[in-house]
Motif scaffolding. Structure first.
Motif, PDB file in Angstrom:
ATOM      1  N   LEU A 123       2.948  96.864  -5.654  1.00 44.18           N
ATOM      2  CA  LEU A 123       2.383  96.459  -4.373  1.00 44.18           C
ATOM      3  C   LEU A 123       1.612  95.156  -4.537  1.00 44.18           C
ATOM      4  CD1 LEU A 123       0.945  99.678  -2.660  1.00 44.18           C
ATOM      5  CD2 LEU A 123       2.851  98.276  -1.916  1.00 44.18           C
ATOM      6  N   PRO A 124       1.792  94.205  -3.624  1.00 40.67           N
ATOM      7  CA  PRO A 124       0.947  93.011  -3.641  1.00 40.67           C
ATOM      8  C   PRO A 124      -0.457  93.393  -3.194  1.00 40.67           C
ATOM      9  CG  PRO A 124       2.375  93.003  -1.723  1.00 40.67           C
ATOM     10  CD  PRO A 124       2.776  94.192  -2.540  1.00 40.67           C
ATOM     11  N   VAL A 125      -1.416  93.306  -4.075  1.00 40.80           N
ATOM     12  CA  VAL A 125      -2.710  93.946  -3.872  1.00 40.80           C
ATOM     13  C   VAL A 125      -3.460  93.393  -2.672  1.00 40.80           C
ATOM     14  CG1 VAL A 125      -4.926  94.490  -4.935  1.00 40.80           C
ATOM     15  CG2 VAL A 125      -2.849  94.460  -6.314  1.00 40.80           C
TER      16      VAL A 125
ATOM     17  N   LEU B 241      -1.639 105.657  -2.471  1.00 39.41           N
ATOM     18  CA  LEU B 241      -1.869 104.223  -2.293  1.00 39.41           C
ATOM     19  C   LEU B 241      -2.836 103.695  -3.348  1.00 39.41           C
ATOM     20  CD1 LEU B 241      -2.112 103.987   1.617  1.00 39.41           C
ATOM     21  CD2 LEU B 241      -0.231 103.200   0.154  1.00 39.41           C
ATOM     22  N   ALA B 242      -3.835 104.494  -3.688  1.00 40.53           N
ATOM     23  CA  ALA B 242      -4.779 104.076  -4.734  1.00 40.53           C
ATOM     24  C   ALA B 242      -4.055 103.907  -6.062  1.00 40.53           C
ATOM     25  CB  ALA B 242      -5.906 105.104  -4.863  1.00 40.53           C
ATOM     26  N   GLU B 243      -3.166 104.846  -6.396  1.00 38.60           N
ATOM     27  CA  GLU B 243      -2.385 104.728  -7.634  1.00 38.60           C
ATOM     28  C   GLU B 243      -1.563 103.436  -7.642  1.00 38.60           C
ATOM     29  OE1 GLU B 243      -1.446 109.475  -8.612  1.00 38.60           O
ATOM     30  OE2 GLU B 243       0.163 108.071  -8.140  1.00 38.60           O
ATOM     31  N   LEU B 244      -0.871 103.158  -6.526  1.00 34.92           N
ATOM     32  CA  LEU B 244      -0.001 101.997  -6.466  1.00 34.92           C
ATOM     33  C   LEU B 244      -0.801 100.696  -6.540  1.00 34.92           C
ATOM     34  CD1 LEU B 244       2.456 103.220  -3.682  1.00 34.92           C
ATOM     35  CD2 LEU B 244       2.924 103.027  -6.133  1.00 34.92           C
ATOM     36  N   LEU B 245      -1.949 100.654  -5.874  1.00 36.98           N
ATOM     37  CA  LEU B 245      -2.760  99.436  -5.897  1.00 36.98           C
ATOM     38  C   LEU B 245      -3.361  99.193  -7.281  1.00 36.98           C
ATOM     39  CD1 LEU B 245      -4.485  99.763  -2.407  1.00 36.98           C
ATOM     40  CD2 LEU B 245      -2.891  97.967  -3.118  1.00 36.98           C
ATOM     41  N   VAL B 246      -3.848 100.269  -7.915  1.00 31.96           N
ATOM     42  CA  VAL B 246      -4.408 100.129  -9.267  1.00 31.96           C
ATOM     43  C   VAL B 246      -3.328  99.684 -10.241  1.00 31.96           C
ATOM     44  CG1 VAL B 246      -5.361 101.428 -11.218  1.00 31.96           C
ATOM     45  CG2 VAL B 246      -6.333 101.716  -8.943  1.00 31.96           C
TER      46      VAL B 246
ATOM     47  N   LEU C  12     -10.698  95.974  -8.759  1.00 35.02           N
ATOM     48  CA  LEU C  12     -10.772  94.517  -8.798  1.00 35.02           C
ATOM     49  C   LEU C  12     -12.089  94.045  -9.401  1.00 35.02           C
ATOM     50  CD1 LEU C  12      -9.228  93.700  -5.287  1.00 35.02           C
ATOM     51  CD2 LEU C  12      -8.230  93.130  -7.518  1.00 35.02           C
ATOM     52  N   LEU C  13     -13.187  94.731  -9.057  1.00 35.09           N
ATOM     53  CA  LEU C  13     -14.489  94.400  -9.653  1.00 35.09           C
ATOM     54  C   LEU C  13     -14.473  94.642 -11.163  1.00 35.09           C
ATOM     55  CD1 LEU C  13     -17.042  95.835  -7.041  1.00 35.09           C
ATOM     56  CD2 LEU C  13     -16.701  93.429  -7.669  1.00 35.09           C
ATOM     57  N   ALA C  14     -13.836  95.718 -11.581  1.00 34.61           N
ATOM     58  CA  ALA C  14     -13.743  96.017 -13.016  1.00 34.61           C
ATOM     59  C   ALA C  14     -13.022  94.898 -13.742  1.00 34.61           C
ATOM     60  CB  ALA C  14     -13.019  97.348 -13.222  1.00 34.61           C
ATOM     61  N   ASP C  15     -11.993  94.357 -13.097  1.00 36.30           N
ATOM     62  CA  ASP C  15     -11.265  93.224 -13.683  1.00 36.30           C
ATOM     63  C   ASP C  15     -12.166  91.997 -13.784  1.00 36.30           C
ATOM     64  OD1 ASP C  15      -9.084  91.471 -14.424  1.00 36.30           O
ATOM     65  OD2 ASP C  15      -9.074  90.817 -12.327  1.00 36.30           O
ATOM     66  N   GLN C  16     -12.937  91.732 -12.742  1.00 37.59           N
ATOM     67  CA  GLN C  16     -13.807  90.560 -12.725  1.00 37.59           C
ATOM     68  C   GLN C  16     -14.900  90.650 -13.798  1.00 37.59           C
ATOM     69  OE1 GLN C  16     -15.378  90.038  -8.765  1.00 37.59           O
ATOM     70  NE2 GLN C  16     -13.341  90.098  -7.814  1.00 37.59           N
TER      71      GLN C  16
ATOM     72  N   ALA D  25     -11.754 101.640  -1.314  1.00 36.92           N
ATOM     73  CA  ALA D  25     -12.872 101.584  -2.259  1.00 36.92           C
ATOM     74  C   ALA D  25     -12.383 101.622  -3.701  1.00 36.92           C
ATOM     75  CB  ALA D  25     -13.833 102.736  -1.988  1.00 36.92           C
ATOM     76  N   SER D  26     -11.350 102.420  -3.983  1.00 31.17           N
ATOM     77  CA  SER D  26     -10.817 102.493  -5.348  1.00 31.17           C
ATOM     78  C   SER D  26     -10.211 101.161  -5.768  1.00 31.17           C
ATOM     79  CB  SER D  26      -9.752 103.599  -5.445  1.00 31.17           C
ATOM     80  OG  SER D  26     -10.321 104.860  -5.169  1.00 31.17           O
ATOM     81  N   ALA D  27      -9.441 100.543  -4.873  1.00 32.99           N
ATOM     82  CA  ALA D  27      -8.812  99.262  -5.206  1.00 32.99           C
ATOM     83  C   ALA D  27      -9.865  98.174  -5.420  1.00 32.99           C
ATOM     84  CB  ALA D  27      -7.844  98.869  -4.099  1.00 32.99           C
ATOM     85  N   LYS D  28     -10.862  98.139  -4.555  1.00 30.03           N
ATOM     86  CA  LYS D  28     -11.893  97.103  -4.696  1.00 30.03           C
ATOM     87  C   LYS D  28     -12.742  97.322  -5.946  1.00 30.03           C
ATOM     88  CE  LYS D  28     -12.219  95.738   0.160  1.00 30.03           C
ATOM     89  NZ  LYS D  28     -13.087  95.594   1.348  1.00 30.03           N
TER      90      LYS D  28
END
Length: 648
Positions: free
Chosen positions: A592-594, A441-446, A410-414, A404-407
């Motif tokens: 990490l490749p998101v 994992l959330a830290e690495l994905l963000v 991504l929405l914030a970027d969009q 949920a944090s990663a998605k």
């Protein structure tokens, strides 16, 4: 509507009249003393001119210097300085006018220099005496009614300015029903002397002796800047003999007014934290690349997820003080969102507050929310945080804290959000449990998303928050209320602790210093033993550990570590423009490749082998790429992780 003119009060007129009498008497006495009682007739016109023109001018000058905005019964050093400046300016102006200007127009004798000096001295002395007499009268004859019950006998620990002010206030205000019977202080120069007419009896180490000898009902610590170690020793002395003890707040908590007595409170655990509470200045520009935290929030739309939680709600309170244009409160618990919404509306009636009931795991719902409000800054505080509970429900931890944090990022970027701040934890460092893994994992994905986005992405990592829901402090307090025992998993276990305001200040100040993709940590001092914390809480409740309340060792629970850290082995701690904030940089570049990682994690969650999630912490899975150059897909090399958990 006709606005009536505001006339000076009778009190103000009386002040001016008394000062006029003092000034008139001073000039007459100055001439009389200078000429030994026989003032030459040639000086009488000069005296008359000064009385008719000079004295009114003197009063006008004093008004310009703010003398008549003073409250006489609260006469202070600053008030004296204002009178000194006004009187000195008038005397110099009088000399200049009478000795240099008037002789060119009128045939008046020069003003003797001795007369000017004597007049200056009498004016200053007389006006100050009037105010001191008024202050003394207020002290001796308080207008508050005397209480029916006998006054509470109090001894003050600390004979400094705060103690002196408390002694003065208790004497002036009978409603407080307090009688200060003495001071204790470790400064030898103060022993056997008096502060505000109250004796300094002895040193703090003899607290119990003086409490019994003076028949004290309560001890009050009046040292707002005292260290935590010193406070702890005083508390131990008092608790050993069941002595009631209270404290003045720390300097950061004191309100900017003249009253201290109303701020006396019980000692809290934060007072014994072991270091001064950290206060940050949000209006300060710390880095040329970014405006201050205040500038990034003021007149902007700010969105907070998990707004009903301990960190989220305090974050909303701090943000509201910085005057955003709109504050969006996102949370899935309607009761907690309702309470923080009502609180903020009462405290900040002019602020536009929008409560939104939404689950961050529902991507479509969050997409609609972000498109509707288009926030400038998102603070992502929504998370599962209980380690043992998440060990039993690992898929919930990963879905909520990681995916949920990663998605959401991504929405914030969009949507074009300017800054996205992820709230993380020290349990993300070398994680030994699913809760810590989910946040790591959330830290690495963000951080990975940050490499291909114009949005600034930050992670903020801190330790345990005192008093947060489900944390160790309220658990201990509940156990003490039931008579014990207080349960500690291991006597050597340590944790980093911070207060809720400290945690939220760190989150906000990260806006002013954080580069995209960075993780920020606060200088939290040394970690604290949980066993020592349990003992302190027991003592604060007025009990003796081991005698009144038992401390029981229960053993480490699944997923727990004896000691937490704020910096991982593959991270390097670096300074930021703020001396108490640090950023963490990976020693080896890689991200990490998101999208492939998210797909792989979701696939693993559908299987029964969650242990393979630890493979994403391996450097073999990271891609090597320069920032903002796009992400590559690399092969996944699995790594066995030594984790003793069930196969879900």
């Amino acid at each position: 509507m006709t606005i009536l003119p505001r006339f000076p009060s009778i009190y103000r007129v009386a002040q001016v009249t008394l000062d006029a009498i003092v000034a008139s008497s001073a000039i007459v006495l100055a001439f009389t003393i200078r000429f030994e009682g026989r003032v030459p007739a040639e000086y009488l016109p000069l005296i008359k001119s000064i009385l008719l023109i000079g004295i009114p001018s003197h009063l006008v000058i004093q008004g310009a210097f703010g003398v008549y905005r003073q409250i006489w019964r609260l006469f202070s050093q600053r008030d004296f300085v204002a009178i000194f400046q006004a009187t000195s300016f008038y005397s110099l102006l009088l000399l200049f006018t009478v000795r240099l200007l008037l002789p060119r127009v009128l045939t008046l004798p020069n003003l003797p220099l001795g007369v000017a000096v004597i007049d200056w001295g009498f004016c200053l002395l007389g006006m100050c005496l009037l105010r001191l007499l008024r202050s003394w009268q207020t002290t001796q004859h308080s207008f508050s009614p005397k209480p029916a019950s006998p006054a509470h006998r109090v001894i003050l620990v600390g004979a400094g300015r705060a103690g002196a002010q408390i002694a003065r206030e208790t004497r002036q205000n009978n409603r407080l029903n307090l009688r200060v019977v003495g001071f204790l202080d470790d400064d030898r120069s103060k022993l056997d002397r008096q502060v505000e007419g109250v004796k300094v009896w002895g040193r703090v180490e003899h607290l119990v002796t003086w409490v019994k000898r003076l028949q004290v009902d309560e001890v009050l610590i009046t040292m707002p800047s005292a260290s935590s170690d010193r406070l702890q020793k005083i508390v131990e002395l008092a608790n050993a003999d069941d002595i009631s003890i209270k404290i003045l707040p720390r300097v950061q908590e004191l309100l900017l007014d003249r009253s201290l007595a109303g701020q006396i409170r019980d000692i809290r655990l934060e007072d014994l934290l072991g270091r001064p509470e950290i206060v940050l200045n949000f209006a300060q520009t710390l880095c040329p690349e970014f405006p201050s935290a205040t500038a990034q929030i003021q007149n902007r739309t700010i969105l907070v997820t998990g707004a009903g939680g301990t960190i989220g709600s305090e974050l909303c309170r701090q943000i509201a003080r910085l005057q955003p244009r709109q504050l969006v409160l996102v949370g899935r618990g309607e009761n907690s969102i309702f309470h923080i919404d009502q609180e903020l509306r009462q405290t900040f009636p002019l602020l536009e507050i929008v409560p939104v009931i939404a689950d961050v795991r529902h991507a479509q719902r969050m997409e609609k929310v972000l498109h509707q409000f288009r926030p400038a800054v998102i603070f992502h505080a929504a998370a599962h945080k209980h380690v043992p509970l998440m060990e039993q429900n690992p898929t919930e931890a990963i879905e909520n804290n990681t995916i949920a944090s990663a998605k959401l990022a991504l929405l914030a970027d969009q949507v074009g959000v300017k800054t996205f701040v992820l709230i993380s934890t020290d349990k993300a460092v070398a994680p030994s449990n699913f809760m810590g893994l989910s946040k790591r994992l959330a830290e690495l994905l963000v951080s990975g998303i940050a490499q291909q986005s114009h949005t600034r992405f930050l992670s903020v990592r801190f330790g345990n928050v005192l008093g947060s829901r489900g944390s160790v402090v309220p658990i201990f307090q509940n156990q003490i209320a039931k008579g014990g025992p207080v349960t500690v998993t291991d006597p050597t276990m340590t944790r980093y602790f911070m207060t809720t305001p400290e945690a939220t200040r760190l989150v906000l100040q990260s806006l002013a210093v954080g580069q995209t993709g960075q993780t920020l940590v606060l200088d939290m001092g040394k970690p604290m033993r949980i066993y020592d914390l349990a003992e302190q809480i027991i003592r604060l409740k007025g009990y003796v550990p081991g005698r009144d309340i038992e401390i029981k060792i229960t053993g480490i629970r699944p997923g727990e570590k004896l000691h937490e850290a704020l910096v991982d082995q593959d991270e390097e701690q670096r300074n930021t423009p703020h001396p108490r904030l640090y950023c963490l940089v990976k020693k080896q570049s890689g991200y990490l490749p998101v999208h492939p990682t998210l797909e792989k994690i979701e696939t693993i969650l559908q299987s029964s082998n969650l242990e393979t999630l630890w493979q994403f912490l391996s450097s073999d899975y990271f891609v090597r790429c320069a920032p903002h150059k796009g992400l590559l897909v690399s092969d996944v090399s699995t790594r066995e992780h030594q984790h003793k958990g069930a196969d879900f």
